[in-house]
Write a protein that holds these residues in place. Structure first.
Motif, PDB file in Angstrom:
ATOM      1  N   LYS A  41      32.305   6.912  77.399  1.00  0.00           N
ATOM      2  CA  LYS A  41      32.954   7.969  78.171  1.00  0.00           C
ATOM      3  C   LYS A  41      34.469   7.965  78.040  1.00  0.00           C
ATOM      4  O   LYS A  41      35.142   8.758  78.694  1.00  0.00           O
ATOM      5  CB  LYS A  41      32.574   7.840  79.650  1.00  0.00           C
ATOM      6  N   ARG A  42      34.996   7.081  77.186  1.00  0.00           N
ATOM      7  CA  ARG A  42      36.459   6.999  77.033  1.00  0.00           C
ATOM      8  C   ARG A  42      36.797   6.870  75.557  1.00  0.00           C
ATOM      9  O   ARG A  42      36.352   5.951  74.889  1.00  0.00           O
ATOM     10  CB  ARG A  42      37.003   5.811  77.825  1.00  0.00           C
ATOM     11  N   THR A  43      37.590   7.813  75.055  1.00  0.00           N
ATOM     12  CA  THR A  43      37.901   7.839  73.626  1.00  0.00           C
ATOM     13  C   THR A  43      38.857   6.715  73.239  1.00  0.00           C
ATOM     14  O   THR A  43      39.592   6.198  74.083  1.00  0.00           O
ATOM     15  CB  THR A  43      38.543   9.182  73.229  1.00  0.00           C
ATOM     16  N   PRO A  44      38.867   6.321  71.970  1.00  0.00           N
ATOM     17  CA  PRO A  44      39.798   5.293  71.504  1.00  0.00           C
ATOM     18  C   PRO A  44      41.249   5.680  71.778  1.00  0.00           C
ATOM     19  O   PRO A  44      41.599   6.865  71.787  1.00  0.00           O
ATOM     20  CB  PRO A  44      39.526   5.228  70.001  1.00  0.00           C
ATOM     21  N   SER A  45      42.076   4.664  71.993  1.00  0.00           N
ATOM     22  CA  SER A  45      43.484   4.917  72.281  1.00  0.00           C
ATOM     23  C   SER A  45      44.344   3.827  71.651  1.00  0.00           C
ATOM     24  O   SER A  45      43.869   2.724  71.359  1.00  0.00           O
ATOM     25  CB  SER A  45      43.725   4.951  73.798  1.00  0.00           C
ATOM     26  N   ILE A  46      45.605   4.151  71.441  1.00  0.00           N
ATOM     27  CA  ILE A  46      46.560   3.182  70.903  1.00  0.00           C
ATOM     28  C   ILE A  46      46.959   2.211  72.013  1.00  0.00           C
ATOM     29  O   ILE A  46      47.326   2.626  73.113  1.00  0.00           O
ATOM     30  CB  ILE A  46      47.815   3.894  70.366  1.00  0.00           C
ATOM     31  N   THR A  47      46.889   0.934  71.723  1.00  0.00           N
ATOM     32  CA  THR A  47      47.347  -0.070  72.696  1.00  0.00           C
ATOM     33  C   THR A  47      48.687  -0.677  72.301  1.00  0.00           C
ATOM     34  O   THR A  47      49.430  -1.147  73.153  1.00  0.00           O
ATOM     35  CB  THR A  47      46.319  -1.204  72.842  1.00  0.00           C
ATOM     36  N   SER A  48      48.997  -0.647  71.008  1.00  0.00           N
ATOM     37  CA  SER A  48      50.260  -1.217  70.548  1.00  0.00           C
ATOM     38  C   SER A  48      50.671  -0.545  69.244  1.00  0.00           C
ATOM     39  O   SER A  48      49.889  -0.506  68.288  1.00  0.00           O
ATOM     40  CB  SER A  48      50.124  -2.726  70.339  1.00  0.00           C
ATOM     41  N   GLY A  49      51.884  -0.002  69.220  1.00  0.00           N
ATOM     42  CA  GLY A  49      52.388   0.631  68.014  1.00  0.00           C
ATOM     43  C   GLY A  49      53.119  -0.367  67.132  1.00  0.00           C
ATOM     44  O   GLY A  49      52.840  -1.574  67.152  1.00  0.00           O
ATOM     45  N   LEU A  50      54.080   0.116  66.360  1.00  0.00           N
ATOM     46  CA  LEU A  50      54.855  -0.733  65.461  1.00  0.00           C
ATOM     47  C   LEU A  50      56.225  -1.018  66.057  1.00  0.00           C
ATOM     48  O   LEU A  50      56.723  -0.262  66.899  1.00  0.00           O
ATOM     49  CB  LEU A  50      55.015  -0.047  64.101  1.00  0.00           C
ATOM     50  N   SER A  51      56.834  -2.087  65.592  1.00  0.00           N
ATOM     51  CA  SER A  51      58.177  -2.419  66.049  1.00  0.00           C
ATOM     52  C   SER A  51      59.185  -1.446  65.453  1.00  0.00           C
ATOM     53  O   SER A  51      58.922  -0.789  64.440  1.00  0.00           O
ATOM     54  CB  SER A  51      58.541  -3.840  65.622  1.00  0.00           C
ATOM     55  N   GLU A  52      60.370  -1.373  66.062  1.00  0.00           N
ATOM     56  CA  GLU A  52      61.416  -0.507  65.523  1.00  0.00           C
ATOM     57  C   GLU A  52      61.779  -0.919  64.103  1.00  0.00           C
ATOM     58  O   GLU A  52      61.977  -0.063  63.229  1.00  0.00           O
ATOM     59  CB  GLU A  52      62.656  -0.561  66.413  1.00  0.00           C
ATOM     60  N   GLU A  53      61.838  -2.221  63.847  1.00  0.00           N
ATOM     61  CA  GLU A  53      62.148  -2.689  62.500  1.00  0.00           C
ATOM     62  C   GLU A  53      61.106  -2.217  61.501  1.00  0.00           C
ATOM     63  O   GLU A  53      61.446  -1.749  60.404  1.00  0.00           O
ATOM     64  CB  GLU A  53      62.213  -4.224  62.492  1.00  0.00           C
ATOM     65  N   ALA A  54      59.837  -2.315  61.865  1.00  0.00           N
ATOM     66  CA  ALA A  54      58.767  -1.877  60.969  1.00  0.00           C
ATOM     67  C   ALA A  54      58.827  -0.373  60.741  1.00  0.00           C
ATOM     68  O   ALA A  54      58.581   0.110  59.627  1.00  0.00           O
ATOM     69  CB  ALA A  54      57.412  -2.280  61.545  1.00  0.00           C
ATOM     70  N   ILE A  55      59.164   0.367  61.785  1.00  0.00           N
ATOM     71  CA  ILE A  55      59.244   1.824  61.650  1.00  0.00           C
ATOM     72  C   ILE A  55      60.387   2.226  60.722  1.00  0.00           C
ATOM     73  O   ILE A  55      60.256   3.135  59.901  1.00  0.00           O
ATOM     74  CB  ILE A  55      59.399   2.474  63.042  1.00  0.00           C
ATOM     75  N   ARG A  56      61.527   1.535  60.832  1.00  0.00           N
ATOM     76  CA  ARG A  56      62.661   1.880  59.976  1.00  0.00           C
ATOM     77  C   ARG A  56      62.352   1.608  58.499  1.00  0.00           C
ATOM     78  O   ARG A  56      62.952   2.217  57.615  1.00  0.00           O
ATOM     79  CB  ARG A  56      63.909   1.110  60.419  1.00  0.00           C
ATOM     80  N   GLU A  57      61.408   0.713  58.238  1.00  0.00           N
ATOM     81  CA  GLU A  57      61.038   0.396  56.856  1.00  0.00           C
ATOM     82  C   GLU A  57      59.718   1.049  56.435  1.00  0.00           C
ATOM     83  O   GLU A  57      59.250   0.852  55.313  1.00  0.00           O
ATOM     84  CB  GLU A  57      60.903  -1.130  56.700  1.00  0.00           C
ATOM     85  N   LEU A  58      59.140   1.852  57.315  1.00  0.00           N
ATOM     86  CA  LEU A  58      57.795   2.381  57.091  1.00  0.00           C
ATOM     87  C   LEU A  58      57.736   3.350  55.917  1.00  0.00           C
ATOM     88  O   LEU A  58      58.556   4.259  55.802  1.00  0.00           O
ATOM     89  CB  LEU A  58      57.300   3.088  58.361  1.00  0.00           C
ATOM     90  N   GLU A  59      56.769   3.131  55.061  1.00  0.00           N
ATOM     91  CA  GLU A  59      56.442   4.058  53.975  1.00  0.00           C
ATOM     92  C   GLU A  59      54.932   4.209  53.939  1.00  0.00           C
ATOM     93  O   GLU A  59      54.198   3.337  54.422  1.00  0.00           O
ATOM     94  CB  GLU A  59      56.952   3.537  52.624  1.00  0.00           C
ATOM     95  N   LEU A  60      54.475   5.296  53.370  1.00  0.00           N
ATOM     96  CA  LEU A  60      53.033   5.504  53.262  1.00  0.00           C
ATOM     97  C   LEU A  60      52.465   4.538  52.227  1.00  0.00           C
ATOM     98  O   LEU A  60      52.861   4.572  51.061  1.00  0.00           O
ATOM     99  CB  LEU A  60      52.740   6.956  52.867  1.00  0.00           C
ATOM    100  N   PRO A  61      51.548   3.639  52.622  1.00  0.00           N
ATOM    101  CA  PRO A  61      51.023   2.652  51.669  1.00  0.00           C
ATOM    102  C   PRO A  61      50.243   3.308  50.528  1.00  0.00           C
ATOM    103  O   PRO A  61      49.626   4.358  50.718  1.00  0.00           O
ATOM    104  CB  PRO A  61      50.087   1.793  52.523  1.00  0.00           C
ATOM    105  N   GLU A  62      50.275   2.688  49.367  1.00  0.00           N
ATOM    106  CA  GLU A  62      49.508   3.214  48.234  1.00  0.00           C
ATOM    107  C   GLU A  62      48.016   3.197  48.520  1.00  0.00           C
ATOM    108  O   GLU A  62      47.270   4.039  48.020  1.00  0.00           O
ATOM    109  CB  GLU A  62      49.817   2.401  46.963  1.00  0.00           C
ATOM    110  N   ASP A  63      47.569   2.214  49.318  1.00  0.00           N
ATOM    111  CA  ASP A  63      46.141   2.103  49.651  1.00  0.00           C
ATOM    112  C   ASP A  63      45.833   2.731  51.013  1.00  0.00           C
ATOM    113  O   ASP A  63      44.847   2.378  51.665  1.00  0.00           O
ATOM    114  CB  ASP A  63      45.700   0.642  49.638  1.00  0.00           C
ATOM    115  N   PHE A  64      46.645   3.678  51.428  1.00  0.00           N
ATOM    116  CA  PHE A  64      46.521   4.284  52.750  1.00  0.00           C
ATOM    117  C   PHE A  64      45.092   4.741  53.045  1.00  0.00           C
ATOM    118  O   PHE A  64      44.552   4.497  54.129  1.00  0.00           O
ATOM    119  CB  PHE A  64      47.497   5.465  52.854  1.00  0.00           C
ATOM    120  N   LEU A  65      44.454   5.399  52.087  1.00  0.00           N
ATOM    121  CA  LEU A  65      43.118   5.954  52.314  1.00  0.00           C
ATOM    122  C   LEU A  65      42.037   4.887  52.401  1.00  0.00           C
ATOM    123  O   LEU A  65      40.884   5.192  52.712  1.00  0.00           O
ATOM    124  CB  LEU A  65      42.762   6.967  51.221  1.00  0.00           C
TER     125      LEU A  65
END
Length: 341
Positions: free
Chosen positions: A92-116
């Motif tokens: 009765k409750r859909t999945p949800s985000i409990t923890s995102g990425l750090s600011e450092e990880a976000i500033r370096e974030l790129e779409l991974p080659e193996d994303f899919l």
């Protein structure tokens, strides 16, 4: 007009062509408990098992008479694939985000080659294939994709993202660019595996949360990029009272817009969309009528939508898990009765 399949009808509607009757179905997430019981496919297992996902998705047509197959049933697929931690939810409750990425990880974030290959994406691609094998060309197959701003606010968490909107536009722009590319790559993979229509769904894009100027400056160019690069039919759904941004939504290059019951002037929304070669999908209330109302109330509200020129009769937003099956059937009944009157 000769009888046509629901898929042919939907394709014609999405292209702005005349059809014998308005399609009825859903472009937003839906997995009512009643359908889980009838199909034998339960969540959260159906979120992580391609066979069960396909079975539950098809059940809306099999048991409610909907003329669409819409999957998956949550809006955190891409966040999980990009490294967010999730709560898998319950029946009765859909999945949800409990923890995102750090600011450092976000500033370096790129779409991974193996994303899919990450997270549940392989499961959803396999479910796309299974659904296509089951329904063939009889029903339109609609894959829901969290849009770039919902994905960005999941990755950063909503409070941090809103703070950055005010104080650090550079990181906002970078994050939205990565999220836009993620939407395009994932959506096209789903189209290649069997889906024929993509619904980009956003909650944070609503004027309730995002000023219309930011919608135009930050999101409109990215929605246009998404629309230009998707290899199938495309619909943009924005939650909330979206009246102020509907003129911008219909200029992004989608086939249509999906709007919910909080829109103040539905008839004007339809007129605005039609002037820009967009169709309108909606907007039977999910929070009130479909969840708490009677079938008679659903029929009355559905008639109002049809009278105001809706192109696809559909729930205005995601269906609550405990919405009764009788109310979903009532939407189909209303559409059928409308064309007999």
């Amino acid at each position: 007009m000769d009888e046509i399949t629901p898929k042919e009808r939907m394709v014609r509607v999405l292209k702005g062509k005349t059809v014998d009757k308005t399609p009825v179905g859903s472009f937003t997430s839906m997995s009512p408990v009643d359908l889980m019981e009838l199909s034998g496919s339960q969540r959260p297992e159906a979120d992580r098992d391609s066979e069960k996902m396909a079975t539950l998705a098809i059940s809306a047509s099999k048991f409610a008479g909907f003329e669409t197959v819409r999957y998956p049933f949550d809006m955190v697929t891409l966040g999980e694939a990009l490294g967010c931690e999730i709560d898998i939810g319950t029946k009765k409750r859909t999945p949800s985000i409990t923890s995102g990425l750090s600011e450092e990880a976000i500033r370096e974030l790129e779409l991974p080659e193996d994303f899919l290959e990450n997270g549940r994406i392989p499961t959803i691609l396999d479910a796309s294939r299974i659904i296509k094998e089951e329904v063939k060309d009889e029903l339109p197959i609609i894959v829901g994709v969290e849009g770039p701003i919902d994905l960005a606010s999941n990755i950063a968490d909503i409070k941090t993202f809103m703070k950055w909107l005010l104080k650090d536009r550079e990181i906002v722009e970078k994050l939205l660019d990565v999220c836009t590319d993620a939407c395009i790559e994932y959506a096209n993979a789903c189209l290649k595996h069997g889906a024929d229509t993509v619904c980009i769904a956003e909650a944070v894009a609503s004027p309730d949360l995002l000023p219309p100027n930011d919608f135009n400056n930050l999101l409109k160019p990215r929605y246009t990029k998404i629309a230009e690069n998707l290899e199938g039919n495309r619909v943009l759904h924005v939650c909330g009272k979206s009246d102020k941004i509907i003129p911008s939504m219909v200029e992004c290059g989608f086939n249509g817009i999906s709007i919910e019951e909080n829109v103040g002037d539905f008839k004007t929304a339809v007129e605005t969309a039609h002037k820009n070669n967009n169709i309108v999908i909606g907007n039977v209330s999910t929070s009130q009528t479909l969840y708490n109302g009677t079938p008679e109330q659903v029929i009355s509200e559905s008639f109002d939508c049809l009278e105001n020129g809706v192109d696809v009769l559909a729930p205005g937003c995601g269906i609550a898990p405990e919405s009764p099956l009788a109310n979903l059937k009532a939407m189909v009944q209303a559409r059928n009765e409308y064309y007999k009157s």
